[in-house]
Design an enzyme around this catalytic site. Structure first.
Site, PDB file in Angstrom:
ATOM      1  N   CYS A  35       0.897  -1.174  -0.103  1.00 54.14           N
ATOM      2  CA  CYS A  35       0.032   0.074   0.017  1.00 54.14           C
ATOM      3  C   CYS A  35       0.893   1.169  -0.058  1.00 54.14           C
ATOM      4  O   CYS A  35       1.330   1.570   0.978  1.00 54.14           O
ATOM      5  CB  CYS A  35      -0.873  -0.081   1.324  1.00 54.14           C
ATOM      6  SG  CYS A  35      -1.492   1.385   1.673  1.00 54.14           S
ATOM      7  N   CYS A  38       0.171   4.106   2.561  1.00 49.35           N
ATOM      8  CA  CYS A  38       0.616   3.456   3.876  1.00 49.35           C
ATOM      9  C   CYS A  38       2.068   3.915   4.365  1.00 49.35           C
ATOM     10  O   CYS A  38       2.347   4.251   5.467  1.00 49.35           O
ATOM     11  CB  CYS A  38       0.576   2.018   4.126  1.00 49.35           C
ATOM     12  SG  CYS A  38      -1.339   1.221   3.882  1.00 49.35           S
TER      13      CYS A  38
END
Length: 113
Positions: A35, A38
Site C-alpha cells: 500500500c 501506507c
C-alpha cells in the site's frame, strides 16, 4: 508491513489486550506492505505517537497477516485509521493525510479525558 517508528504492531492475537483493553484512546492503522499511501502516512503516525503518547496510543495492524480483526471491523481500504475508546470504535478515516489534518480530525478524541 511498513513499520512506523515508535508505533507498536498488534495482531489478531494481541488486539483484544492492546486495543480493546487499553486505558487510552487507541489509533489503529490497518496497513499492508503493498500500500503506497501506507508508506506516506508512516512518518505522520510516528510523529503523532511521539507527541501525543500520553493521550493517545498508536498501533499498526497488518491486514494480510491478521484477517480476523480486519474482517471483524469491515476494513476494505488501506490505510484505514480507526480510533477505539473504551473498547469501541468511535471514528474511522480512510487514506493517508498530512499530520496537521489528522491531528485536527483526532481533536475531539484527544480532548475527551
Amino acid at each position: 508491513m511498513i513499520k512506523a517508528a515508535g508505533v507498536a504492531e498488534v495482531t489478531d492475537d494481541s488486539f483484544e489486550a492492546e486495543v480493546i483493553g487499553a486505558e487510552l484512546p487507541v489509533l489503529v492503522e490497518f496497513t499492508a506492505d503493498w500500500c503506497p499511501p501506507c508508506r506516506q502516512i508512516a512518518p505522520v503516525l510516528s510523529a503523532i505517537a511521539a507527541e501525543e503518547g500520553e493521550r493517545l496510543k498508536v498501533v499498526q495492524l497488518d491486514v494480510d497477516t491478521n484477517p480476523e480483526t480486519t474482517n471483524a471491523y469491515g476494513v476494505l481500504s488501506m490505510p484505514t485509521l480507526m480510533v477505539f475508546r473504551d473498547g469501541q470504535p468511535v471514528k474511522s478515516m480512510v487514506g493517508a493525510r498530512p499530520k496537521r489534518r489528522l491531528l485536527a480530525e483526532l481533536d475531539d478524541v484527544l480532548d475527551v479525558r
